[in-house]
Scaffold this motif. Structure first.
Motif, PDB file in Angstrom:
ATOM      1  N   LEU A 128       0.800  -1.196   0.144  1.00 51.00           N
ATOM      2  CA  LEU A 128      -0.042  -0.107   0.076  1.00 51.00           C
ATOM      3  C   LEU A 128       0.985   1.123  -0.182  1.00 51.00           C
ATOM      4  CD1 LEU A 128      -2.708  -0.933   2.516  1.00 51.00           C
ATOM      5  CD2 LEU A 128      -2.781  -0.930  -0.027  1.00 51.00           C
ATOM      6  N   VAL A 129       1.925   1.179   0.763  1.00 51.99           N
ATOM      7  CA  VAL A 129       2.861   2.299   0.876  1.00 51.99           C
ATOM      8  C   VAL A 129       3.500   2.725  -0.673  1.00 51.99           C
ATOM      9  CG1 VAL A 129       5.040   3.217   1.538  1.00 51.99           C
ATOM     10  CG2 VAL A 129       3.453   1.997   3.020  1.00 51.99           C
ATOM     11  N   LEU A 130       3.782   1.449  -1.440  1.00 51.24           N
ATOM     12  CA  LEU A 130       4.183   1.688  -2.929  1.00 51.24           C
ATOM     13  C   LEU A 130       3.234   2.285  -3.784  1.00 51.24           C
ATOM     14  CD1 LEU A 130       6.304   0.540  -5.103  1.00 51.24           C
ATOM     15  CD2 LEU A 130       4.803  -1.491  -5.248  1.00 51.24           C
ATOM     16  N   ARG A 131       1.969   1.767  -3.469  1.00 53.50           N
ATOM     17  CA  ARG A 131       1.136   2.460  -4.188  1.00 53.50           C
ATOM     18  C   ARG A 131       0.990   3.992  -4.065  1.00 53.50           C
ATOM     19  NH1 ARG A 131      -2.519  -0.572  -6.856  1.00 53.50           N
ATOM     20  NH2 ARG A 131      -4.154   1.396  -7.215  1.00 53.50           N
ATOM     21  N   SER A 132       1.006   4.366  -2.920  1.00 51.12           N
ATOM     22  CA  SER A 132       1.027   5.885  -2.766  1.00 51.12           C
ATOM     23  C   SER A 132       2.341   6.657  -3.167  1.00 51.12           C
ATOM     24  CB  SER A 132       0.810   6.123  -1.148  1.00 51.12           C
ATOM     25  OG  SER A 132       2.269   5.765  -0.500  1.00 51.12           O
ATOM     26  N   PHE A 133       3.337   5.791  -3.242  1.00 51.91           N
ATOM     27  CA  PHE A 133       4.539   6.570  -3.988  1.00 51.91           C
ATOM     28  C   PHE A 133       4.435   6.838  -5.445  1.00 51.91           C
ATOM     29  CE2 PHE A 133       6.768   5.672   0.200  1.00 51.91           C
ATOM     30  CZ  PHE A 133       7.053   7.160   0.594  1.00 51.91           C
ATOM     31  N   VAL A 134       3.831   5.868  -6.218  1.00 57.26           N
ATOM     32  CA  VAL A 134       3.689   5.868  -7.690  1.00 57.26           C
ATOM     33  C   VAL A 134       2.830   6.813  -8.250  1.00 57.26           C
ATOM     34  CG1 VAL A 134       3.983   4.444  -9.649  1.00 57.26           C
ATOM     35  CG2 VAL A 134       4.652   3.438  -7.566  1.00 57.26           C
TER      36      VAL A 134
ATOM     37  N   LEU C 167      12.529   0.386  -0.876  1.00 53.26           N
ATOM     38  CA  LEU C 167      12.950  -0.891  -1.019  1.00 53.26           C
ATOM     39  C   LEU C 167      13.113  -1.870   0.096  1.00 53.26           C
ATOM     40  CD1 LEU C 167      14.204  -3.089  -3.062  1.00 53.26           C
ATOM     41  CD2 LEU C 167      16.431  -1.761  -2.712  1.00 53.26           C
ATOM     42  N   PRO C 168      13.698  -1.537   1.400  1.00 51.65           N
ATOM     43  CA  PRO C 168      13.537  -2.239   2.456  1.00 51.65           C
ATOM     44  C   PRO C 168      12.251  -2.671   3.006  1.00 51.65           C
ATOM     45  CG  PRO C 168      14.845  -0.472   2.805  1.00 51.65           C
ATOM     46  CD  PRO C 168      14.515  -0.103   1.542  1.00 51.65           C
ATOM     47  N   VAL C 169      11.252  -1.643   2.900  1.00 46.66           N
ATOM     48  CA  VAL C 169       9.922  -1.853   3.457  1.00 46.66           C
ATOM     49  C   VAL C 169       9.232  -3.051   2.776  1.00 46.66           C
ATOM     50  CG1 VAL C 169       7.622  -0.916   3.400  1.00 46.66           C
ATOM     51  CG2 VAL C 169       9.702   0.312   4.269  1.00 46.66           C
ATOM     52  N   LEU C 170       9.485  -3.249   1.131  1.00 47.17           N
ATOM     53  CA  LEU C 170       9.149  -4.331   0.359  1.00 47.17           C
ATOM     54  C   LEU C 170       9.478  -5.425   0.497  1.00 47.17           C
ATOM     55  CD1 LEU C 170       8.258  -2.209  -2.772  1.00 47.17           C
ATOM     56  CD2 LEU C 170       6.458  -3.461  -1.389  1.00 47.17           C
ATOM     57  N   LEU C 171      11.221  -5.226   0.578  1.00 48.23           N
ATOM     58  CA  LEU C 171      11.901  -6.447   0.480  1.00 48.23           C
ATOM     59  C   LEU C 171      12.118  -7.277   1.812  1.00 48.23           C
ATOM     60  CD1 LEU C 171      13.755  -8.247  -1.481  1.00 48.23           C
ATOM     61  CD2 LEU C 171      15.766  -6.708  -0.775  1.00 48.23           C
ATOM     62  N   PHE C 172      12.281  -6.589   2.923  1.00 44.89           N
ATOM     63  CA  PHE C 172      12.532  -7.275   4.180  1.00 44.89           C
ATOM     64  C   PHE C 172      11.335  -8.318   4.515  1.00 44.89           C
ATOM     65  CE2 PHE C 172      16.171  -3.952   5.947  1.00 44.89           C
ATOM     66  CZ  PHE C 172      16.730  -4.512   4.704  1.00 44.89           C
ATOM     67  N   PRO C 173      10.212  -8.100   4.686  1.00 46.82           N
ATOM     68  CA  PRO C 173       9.298  -8.823   4.951  1.00 46.82           C
ATOM     69  C   PRO C 173       9.331  -9.851   3.969  1.00 46.82           C
ATOM     70  CG  PRO C 173       8.176  -6.906   4.565  1.00 46.82           C
ATOM     71  CD  PRO C 173       9.589  -6.449   4.396  1.00 46.82           C
ATOM     72  N   LEU C 174       9.431  -9.648   2.587  1.00 47.36           N
ATOM     73  CA  LEU C 174       9.222 -10.802   1.637  1.00 47.36           C
ATOM     74  C   LEU C 174      10.397 -11.973   1.960  1.00 47.36           C
ATOM     75  CD1 LEU C 174       7.460 -11.186  -0.827  1.00 47.36           C
ATOM     76  CD2 LEU C 174       9.518 -10.589  -2.063  1.00 47.36           C
ATOM     77  N   VAL C 175      11.620 -11.458   2.173  1.00 48.18           N
ATOM     78  CA  VAL C 175      12.623 -12.596   2.424  1.00 48.18           C
ATOM     79  C   VAL C 175      12.821 -13.325   3.672  1.00 48.18           C
ATOM     80  CG1 VAL C 175      14.014 -11.415   0.488  1.00 48.18           C
ATOM     81  CG2 VAL C 175      14.473 -10.875   2.497  1.00 48.18           C
ATOM     82  N   VAL C 176      11.637 -12.852   4.582  1.00 53.00           N
ATOM     83  CA  VAL C 176      11.778 -13.454   5.857  1.00 53.00           C
ATOM     84  C   VAL C 176      12.166 -14.769   5.683  1.00 53.00           C
ATOM     85  CG1 VAL C 176      10.229 -14.446   7.767  1.00 53.00           C
ATOM     86  CG2 VAL C 176      10.616 -11.906   7.220  1.00 53.00           C
ATOM     87  N   PRO C 177      11.532 -15.855   4.772  1.00 60.13           N
ATOM     88  CA  PRO C 177      11.913 -17.322   4.508  1.00 60.13           C
ATOM     89  C   PRO C 177      13.257 -17.475   4.438  1.00 60.13           C
ATOM     90  CG  PRO C 177       9.893 -16.800   3.410  1.00 60.13           C
ATOM     91  CD  PRO C 177      10.453 -15.409   4.010  1.00 60.13           C
ATOM     92  N   VAL C 178      13.863 -16.517   3.307  1.00 57.65           N
ATOM     93  CA  VAL C 178      15.282 -16.817   3.027  1.00 57.65           C
ATOM     94  C   VAL C 178      16.061 -16.500   4.506  1.00 57.65           C
ATOM     95  CG1 VAL C 178      17.177 -15.764   1.611  1.00 57.65           C
ATOM     96  CG2 VAL C 178      15.045 -16.311   0.905  1.00 57.65           C
TER      97      VAL C 178
END
Lengths: 233, 50, 228
Positions: A128-134, C167-178
């Motif tokens: 949702l944060v990503l959406r708000s930035f694009v 980038l960290p906000v999107l990536l970090f929770p996603l790569v928790v399994p790794v």
């Protein structure tokens, strides 16, 4: 704006059912043998959990449809489902913590479901944060749909990891005998929250479509400038 | 949150927890519904095309 | 040119750029070392606690360094519209993704021979050569698992405002399994594996790598096609 809308009817039905189901759960259902009255939290907690999962599954399906067709309506319902999923997931964690305190004696436990839900909520909140930035609406639709697809695939991976990580932890016991007085409020509340969730998704989707229309009438200045740069270098 | 003394026994009491769980559910649902309606109104008031 | 040829050319190009911009590479290495140092300050001088946390600290240092490397990788492409040039060349989006992801992975693997000895010394871990190279191998698998989703998200976030936080906000929770699998596997490598669990965590890590590399490769096309 005074037109009759189906989603308003569904939402109100959900609200009415929630009041009935919660009344039954709070005052009519028997207290559970081991957990006592605290177990009454189940009648709202478990339906929230089921519907949060359902809504995020819907978001995944809408995301695939959005990437496939590129139609704004799929993006709108995907946004609605994602946002409703985040709200309900956060609520789920709060309810779970309130239940954990009297039964386990702690607010937080690195339980499989608790941990997975927390990571899931953070993951989708990030989308949702990503959406708000694009700013570009087509780009926003595709990117967030891609993120939703990956996120949905990721959730079971997180679940299994946490389960293996916590392999020493005992599996939560379920009540052996479930009377119909317990099943009925659970079922009513499940449908109640489902209908309320549908209202959330529909309402948020209408908002998204309205915003998109507004953007088309008056695009944000930043996007304008970049387009101008691209047309006359 | 609601009371200082907490019953130690698992079986007895716990109504404050039950009520806070239902209470937070009501607050979140009402709050989110209100936020949706308010955001929607903000867009329509601004530049509703039709 | 075949897709594999394109990938090889792109990887060569990225590594050459990395070599020319050595100062930046060096700053990522320094960042990793500082991170390792900070973890020991945060834990305190308790040798036992440090040793127990060594695997986790090492993987977190990788994770934090990776965001610097990943966002930089695409920023370069957007300067002078290099990405558009590549797509016009024409490079297929899949080749572009795998080229970028491979060079990001290689770059992160290069950190391992530097950061692992630092961690071994700082956290007083006793390792033989087997455990040392095992750790580097697991690091490589973890780096691959971070790079695939990292490359995909960096392609998006490098083009929006506040990319550094996004980038960290999107990536970090996603790569928790790794994170889970690599921390567990590295911990078992460093401190012994009495229960014989190392193999299953390693397989899990490889499984995540495969899932991410396939899925992100498929989805990357949509990310770059949407109006570069």
């Amino acid at each position: 704006m005074k037109r009759f809308r189906w989603d308003a009817a569904v939402g109100l039905l959900g609200l009415a059912l929630l009041l009935v189901g919660s009344y039954l759960g709070l005052f009519e259902a028997p207290a559970e043998r081991h957990m006592g009255d605290v177990q009454r939290i189940m009648y709202v907690h478990v339906p929230t959990a089921w519907n949060a999962m359902l809504v995020l599954t819907a978001a995944f399906i809408f995301a695939i449809a959005s990437v496939w067709t590129g139609k704004p309506k799929w993006d709108a319902v995907m946004t609605g489902a994602t946002e409703a999923g985040v709200v309900m997931g956060a609520l789920l964690i709060a309810q779970g913590m309130i239940w954990a305190r009297p039964t386990w004696g702690i607010w937080w436990d690195w339980d499989v479901r608790l941990t997975t839900t927390l990571i899931m909520v953070i993951l989708y909140a990030g989308i949702l944060v990503l959406r708000s930035f694009v700013e570009d609406s087509d780009r926003r639709a595709t990117w967030s749909a891609v993120a939703v697809i990956i996120g949905y695939v990721d959730v079971p991976l997180v679940y299994f990891c946490v389960r293996w990580w916590r392999s020493l932890h005992q599996i939560q016991s379920t009540p052996e005998t479930v009377s119909s007085a317990m099943i009925v409020p659970l079922r009513i509340n499940s449908f109640a929250i489902l209908f309320i969730a549908i209202w959330f998704v529909a309402q948020r989707a209408r908002l998204e479509l309205a915003r998109r229309r507004a953007e088309e009438v008056a695009p944000p200045p930043r996007r304008d400038r970049r387009q101008a740069e691209e047309t006359n270098p | 949150m609601s009371e200082m003394a907490m019953p130690e026994g698992v079986i007895a009491g716990g109504w404050s927890y039950v009520l806070s769980a239902y209470g937070i559910t009501a607050v979140v649902f009402i709050g989110y519904a209100w936020s949706l309606l308010r955001r929607r109104a903000a867009v329509s008031d601004g530049e509703e095309p039709k | 040119m075949s897709a594999f040829g394109q990938i090889a050319t792109l990887v060569r190009k990225d590594l050459l750029l990395e070599w020319r911009g050595r100062a930046r590479t060096l700053s990522v290495v320094l960042f990793g070392i500082i991170t390792l140092l900070l973890f020991s300050f945060a834990t305190g001088p308790d040798t036992l606690a440090l040793r127990q946390g060594a695997a986790g600290f090492l993987v977190l240092a990788l994770l934090l360094s990776s965001t610097l490397a990943l966002s930089e990788g695409f920023r370069v492409e957007h300067e002078n519209h290099a990405l558009e040039g590549l797509l016009l060349a024409p490079v297929v989006p899949g080749a572009l993704f795998y080229g970028k992801a491979i060079s990001n992975t290689l770059f992160l693997i290069l950190l391992a021979p530097i950061l692992t000895p630092v961690a071994v010394v700082l956290y007083a871990v006793e390792v033989g050569p087997g455990a040392f190279f095992g750790t580097i191998g697991l690091w490589a698998l973890a780096a691959a698992g971070l790079s695939a989703p990292g490359t995909l998200f960096a392609a998006m976030t490098s083009r929006v405002r506040s990319q550094d936080v996004l980038l960290p906000v999107l990536l970090f929770p996603l790569v928790v399994p790794v994170l889970f699998a690599s921390v567990k596997a590295i911990a078992l490598t460093l401190s012994g594996d009495p229960m014989g669990q190392l193999a299953s965590w390693t397989q899990l890590l490889v499984g995540f790598d495969v899932i991410y590399w396939v899925l992100c490769g498929v989805l990357f096309r949509f990310v770059v096609e949407e109006g570069v």
